[in-house]
Design a protein around this motif. Structure first.
Motif, short mmCIF file in Angstrom:
data_model
loop_
_atom_site.label_atom_id
_atom_site.label_comp_id
_atom_site.label_asym_id
_atom_site.label_seq_id
_atom_site.Cartn_x
_atom_site.Cartn_y
_atom_site.Cartn_z
N THR A 48 0.85 -1.19 0.00
CA THR A 48 0.00 0.00 0.00
C THR A 48 0.88 1.24 0.00
OG1 THR A 48 -1.67 -1.19 1.26
CG2 THR A 48 -1.82 1.23 1.26
N VAL A 49 0.55 2.20 -0.87
CA VAL A 49 1.29 3.46 -0.92
C VAL A 49 0.42 4.52 -0.26
CG1 VAL A 49 2.41 5.14 -2.43
CG2 VAL A 49 2.38 2.72 -3.06
N PRO A 50 0.83 4.99 0.93
CA PRO A 50 -0.06 5.84 1.72
C PRO A 50 -0.09 7.31 1.32
CG PRO A 50 1.92 5.38 2.96
CD PRO A 50 2.07 4.67 1.65
N THR B 247 -4.16 -4.64 5.72
CA THR B 247 -4.76 -4.46 7.04
C THR B 247 -5.87 -3.42 6.88
OG1 THR B 247 -3.23 -2.68 7.55
CG2 THR B 247 -2.57 -4.91 8.23
N VAL B 248 -6.69 -3.27 7.92
CA VAL B 248 -7.74 -2.25 7.87
C VAL B 248 -7.10 -0.87 7.63
CG1 VAL B 248 -9.47 -1.04 9.25
CG2 VAL B 248 -9.40 -3.54 9.25
N GLY B 249 -6.03 -0.59 8.36
CA GLY B 249 -5.36 0.70 8.22
C GLY B 249 -4.83 0.91 6.81
N ALA B 250 -4.21 -0.12 6.25
CA ALA B 250 -3.68 -0.01 4.89
C ALA B 250 -4.81 0.17 3.89
CB ALA B 250 -2.87 -1.27 4.54
N ALA B 251 -5.91 -0.57 4.08
CA ALA B 251 -7.03 -0.48 3.15
C ALA B 251 -7.62 0.93 3.14
CB ALA B 251 -8.11 -1.50 3.53
N LEU B 252 -7.79 1.50 4.34
CA LEU B 252 -8.34 2.86 4.40
C LEU B 252 -7.36 3.86 3.79
CD1 LEU B 252 -9.96 2.87 7.98
CD2 LEU B 252 -11.07 2.48 5.78
N ALA B 253 -6.08 3.76 4.16
CA ALA B 253 -5.09 4.69 3.62
C ALA B 253 -4.99 4.54 2.11
CB ALA B 253 -3.72 4.45 4.28
N GLY B 254 -5.04 3.29 1.63
CA GLY B 254 -4.96 3.05 0.20
C GLY B 254 -6.16 3.60 -0.55
N ALA B 255 -7.30 3.71 0.14
CA ALA B 255 -8.50 4.28 -0.48
C ALA B 255 -8.53 5.80 -0.34
CB ALA B 255 -9.75 3.66 0.16
N GLY B 256 -7.46 6.37 0.17
CA GLY B 256 -7.39 7.82 0.30
C GLY B 256 -8.05 8.36 1.56
N ILE B 257 -8.46 7.46 2.46
CA ILE B 257 -9.06 7.88 3.74
C ILE B 257 -7.91 8.03 4.73
CG2 ILE B 257 -10.66 7.25 5.59
CD1 ILE B 257 -12.07 5.47 3.34
N ARG B 258 -7.71 9.23 5.23
CA ARG B 258 -6.50 9.49 6.01
C ARG B 258 -6.76 9.56 7.49
NH1 ARG B 258 -3.14 13.03 2.11
NH2 ARG B 258 -1.78 12.35 3.71
N SER B 259 -8.00 9.78 7.90
CA SER B 259 -8.28 9.85 9.34
C SER B 259 -9.62 9.18 9.61
CB SER B 259 -8.29 11.30 9.82
OG SER B 259 -9.31 12.01 9.16
N TRP B 260 -9.72 8.56 10.80
CA TRP B 260 -10.96 7.87 11.15
C TRP B 260 -11.20 7.91 12.65
CZ3 TRP B 260 -7.12 5.54 8.13
CH2 TRP B 260 -6.19 4.76 8.84
N ARG B 261 -10.61 8.88 13.28
CA ARG B 261 -10.80 9.02 14.71
C ARG B 261 -10.63 10.50 15.06
NH1 ARG B 261 -7.89 8.79 19.68
NH2 ARG B 261 -5.89 8.87 18.63
N ALA B 262 -11.36 10.97 16.06
CA ALA B 262 -11.18 12.33 16.54
C ALA B 262 -10.66 12.26 17.97
CB ALA B 262 -12.51 13.08 16.51
N THR B 263 -9.73 13.14 18.30
CA THR B 263 -9.15 13.09 19.65
C THR B 263 -10.15 13.61 20.67
OG1 THR B 263 -8.18 15.27 19.41
CG2 THR B 263 -6.81 13.39 18.79
#
Lengths: 464, 80
Positions: free
Chosen positions: A145-147, B17-33
């Motif tokens: 994956t390329v982030p 991974t879930v994180g890689a899948a989201l990042a790969g789909a251009g989704i960069r954040s999924w949580r708010a502090t």
């Protein structure tokens, strides 16, 4: 009856487990990863195609099949109870992972916990799109994956090179590698590099790959700030003097959507510290475990190998894991250990690692890049101003007091990400040198990994 | 492969991974502090920082960088 628990299945842990099993000792191998290899020898998911098959992976499989190694992947040691035998309370890494046995006991420990990227806070480092260099490597190598589309890789040390070339080979555009150090410093240490000839070839290989992908390699250059509102939109690059002071008129902005930072590595010391081992300050400013020539720690029956004894790379880690296991096997069988060649290789690689650390220090003046509202602790969202206030107005002189006053390092990560930087900031603000005591003061974590509250309640009855 | 992110189907690649899948789909954040409501996504990428916490199949507080994707799994934004 001897039972060895090896924690970590990176280069050190794999070697330790395989050599202990080959020496006839029953082994349990606990690892957070889904597949053996750790961070250095990360294997991609089998769905992504065949990976490089290291002989040691096959050796592990053989020992597992023969019942000599009980291999527990996707499990973490949440609590280590010292004493003989040691009790390791395990936790699955995520809710979907198979439940490991709640507790394993062992007469001997070989701890090979590895480490993770060291971070220095800068303005904007909390924006999505800022990743640890090792995190980028994990995404590219582990999941293809390329982030991001346009990246800058910044920090110090040779690890930035494979991260940059790996990202470029996977289709990312790397606009610059910013190396805070200077290759001239490295050249002065070259005589030590010559003791480990393979390393010179490795460096030439990366230089060629940088050229092939047209990646500019900027020395004495740092990222002083990351720009953006909701995610990374750019970065400020600046030239620095050897101490890390920004040279006036050299700052410029680049448009990027990915910034990868790596300032060397921080060894994971939760488990060694829970076992009670003696630690020391290493040349790179990390707290590391003191070991003797057989990887023994100050605590009987606890050996440590790999990055936790001093950051030194995969080859050194593997050799230390082998030595730890062979010295244990020799001890158990009451036979002399013949390992002078192995110890010699370890000594040479350790000297090489020292030279690298000397060539790639954390810039002394890095804290001047911070603004008052730069977050030092990402979890508890503690700004630099609060740390400064704790030292200058509330007279805190050590990181532990700073932590109590500001909550820095008290969030989800328990200070894994910011404790080293916070200790450095405290030292800077009090005009003192970084010490092992300062690092030790915030390094202990009773829970080394998340644990279900129901488990914790039951543990309470067994803990002394 | 398809996962359900925030109630909508998302095409992802097997082996992520879930994180890689989201990042790969251009989704960069999924949580708010918790304090400042600031966006967070992947940071350390190897399970040390807990920045990427996400809810997977109803289980909160999962490290997105460590959860392998599975067909049809539901992924919802995390909360501190």
């Amino acid at each position: 009856m001897t039972e060895v628990a090896v924690v970590g299945a990176g280069p050190a842990g794999l070697a330790a487990a395989v050599y202990a099993a080959a020496g006839g000792l029953p082994v349990v191998l606990v690892d957070a990863g889904a597949r053996p290899g750790g961070q250095y020898w990360r294997q991609p998911d089998p769905a992504l195609g065949a990976a490089r098959r290291r002989p040691i992976f096959t050796a592990l499989e053989d020992h597992v099949r023969a019942g000599r190694i009980r291999y527990l992947p996707r499990a973490e040691v949440a609590v280590l109870e010292p004493g003989a035998p040691f009790r390791l309370h395990l936790s699955p890494v995520t809710a979907d992972a198979p439940a490991p046995p709640e507790t394993v006991t062992a007469t001997d420990l070989i701890l090979c916990p590895g480490g993770y990227d060291r971070q220095l806070p800068v303005p904007g480092w909390d924006l999505p799109g800022v990743l640890a260099a090792g995190g980028v490597q994990a995404l590219v190598k582990g999941t293809r994956t390329v982030p991001g589309r346009r990246a800058v890789i910044a920090g110090t040390g040779p690890f930035l090179l494979p991260v940059a070339t790996g990202l470029a080979a996977a289709g990312g555009r790397v606009v610059a590698v910013c190396e805070a150090g200077s290759p001239w410093r490295w050249a002065r240490q070259a005589h030590r590099a010559a003791l480990v000839p393979g390393k010179g070839l490795e460096a030439l290989g990366y230089a060629a790959a940088l050229a092939r992908h047209r990646i500019p390699y900027r020395t004495r250059t740092v990222v002083t700030a990351v720009l953006g509102e909701e995610h990374v939109e750019g970065a400020v690059l600046a030239r620095v003097d050897p101490a890390g002071n920004v040279l006036s008129g050299t700052s410029r902005e680049v448009q990027v959507d990915l910034v990868a930072f790596g300032w060397g590595f921080t060894p994971s010391l939760e488990l060694p510290l829970a076992a009670g081992v003696r630690t020391r300050l290493d040349i790179d400013g990390s707290l590391v475990v003191e070991v003797d020539r057989d990887q023994r720690t100050s605590v009987p029956r606890v050996r440590v190998a790999g990055e936790a004894t001093g950051v030194g790379g995969a080859v050194l880690a593997r050799l230390e894991g082998e030595l730890a296991a062979r010295s244990l096997v020799a001890e158990v069988h009451r036979k002399p250990l013949r390992a002078s060649a192995l110890r010699g290789r370890i000594r040479r690689l350790r000297a090489f690692a020292r030279a690298l650390h000397e060539a790639h220090p954390v810039p002394a003046a890095w804290s001047r890049w911070l603004t008052e509202d730069t977050l030092v602790c990402r979890c508890e969202e503690v700004p630099f101003a609060a740390v400064r206030h704790a030292v200058e107005e509330l007279s805190a002189t050590d990181p532990r007091t700073v932590r109590s006053l500001t909550r820095v390092g008290m969030g989800w990560c328990q200070g894994r990400v910011c404790a080293n930087a916070c200790a450095r900031l405290t030292a800077d603000l009090t005009h003192t040198a970084l010490t092992a005591d300062a690092l030790r003061s915030t390094a202990r974590r009773t829970l080394a990994a998340p644990l279900d509250l129901s488990r914790l309640a039951r543990l309470d009855e067994t803990l002394p | 492969m398809t996962i359900i992110f925030d109630g909508r189907p998302l095409q992802v690649r097997a082996g992520q991974t879930v994180g890689a899948a989201l990042a790969g789909a251009g989704i960069r954040s999924w949580r708010a502090t918790r304090r400042n409501g600031r966006p967070r996504g992947l940071f350390c990428g190897i399970g040390a920082c807990f920045d990427c916490l996400v809810t997977v199949d109803g289980q909160p507080g999962q490290r997105a960088c460590l959860v392998p994707i599975r067909e049809g799994m539901t992924v919802d934004r995390g909360h501190d």
